[in-house]
Design an enzyme around this catalytic site. Structure first.
Site: not given
Length: 296
Positions: A161-162, A169, A178, A204
């Site tokens: 996971d980021i 964002n 994105d 993500e």
């Protein structure tokens, strides 16, 4: 000029070549266009238009070197004017015809590829943003994988996971978010093996299914991916960024949970995913930017 990933000059076409200390890009004529070494390596190859000329560049893969050439606008105009003659125009006419034919062929091939991609998406096995496999593909492939493997052959799985993706964002915009997701997808394709299945699991979050891979080996590769991600730079198109974005490039880290089907006593894909996901969130709670392969 041949430069390394720090911008240091390695070699030059100048016959009186002299080593240059520091970033070679700083020797270019002043320009309003900001050019950095990470930007060149991120974009791989191309041409940057500066105020008084053009910078052409191409990465030499495998050696972390960049071949660059600066052409002033004055030199370019002089070269063009010197070459304009009947033979030159005839050659360009032939090239233009070849280009039209090439574009026609490429257009047909591109449309064929688009149709193929559309068919795959219709089957529901491909993620539209990254072109990676999606969760349905993971579910459809897992059962067949277990049937093909021997009882003692391991099957490892990552969940990654980021870190702090919401901040990306909020600060750079959802379009830039994105681009970050696509950037990570590219890293995953490059760093895992051809037989590994890379999946965009949702948002993500990504998943990598690694057949015939022990927990230790999967952890080693995951650590390599974690370090490579932390050192990489995503450079979205400037037009996609928010007006008040902190910078033109985005740095990121990932947290990764690793599990192995047999070693962790899993009896289904759901249990394997849940085990890796539990370790992923343990890594996030432990400070992020880390790999966890054991339950705390």
């Amino acid at each position: 000029a041949l430069i390394d990933d720090q911008g240091s000059l390695v070699a030059s076409s100048d016959q009186a070549f002299k080593p240059h200390k520091g970033n070679w890009l700083s020797t270019l004529p002043a320009s309003s266009m900001r050019v950095s070494v990470p930007m060149l390596f991120q974009r791989d190859s191309g041409t940057v238009e500066l105020d008084n000329g053009y910078l052409q560049y191409r990465e030499l893969h495998g050696v972390d070197l960049m071949l660059t050439s600066y052409i002033s606008a004055t030199d370019l105009r002089s070269a063009v004017n010197a070459q304009i003659n009947t033979l030159f125009l005839a050659v360009w006419g032939v090239l233009a015809l070849l280009m039209v034919l090439t574009l026609y062929v490429v257009d047909r091939l591109f449309k064929g590829q688009l149709n193929l991609n559309r068919q795959l998406r219709e089957l529901g096995l491909v993620d539209g943003l990254t072109q990676l496999a999606n969760r349905r593909r993971l579910q459809s492939d897992f059962g067949g994988l277990l049937r093909r493997l021997e009882d003692d052959q391991p099957v490892a799985l990552w969940m990654l996971d980021i870190d702090r993706f919401k901040n990306i964002n909020d600060n750079w915009g959802h379009s830039a978010g994105d681009e970050v997701i696509k950037h990570l997808a590219t890293l995953l394709r490059a760093l895992v093996r051809p037989q590994d299945l890379v999946v965009r699991y949702g948002g993500e979050e990504f998943c990598v299914l690694m057949p015939e891979t022990s927990l230790e080996e999967a952890t080693r590769v995951a650590e390599h991916l974690r370090a490579a991600t932390a050192q990489s730079v995503c450079v979205p198109d400037a037009s996609t960024l928010l007006v008040d974005a902190p910078s033109l490039d985005i740095h990121m880290t990932v947290s990764i949970g690793v599990a192995e089907y047999r070693a962790d006593g899993c009896e289904s894909l759901e249990e394997l995913v849940a085990t890796a996901d539990r370790r992923l969130y343990a890594g996030k709670q432990g400070g992020r930017n880390r790999v966890v392969n054991r339950d705390q």
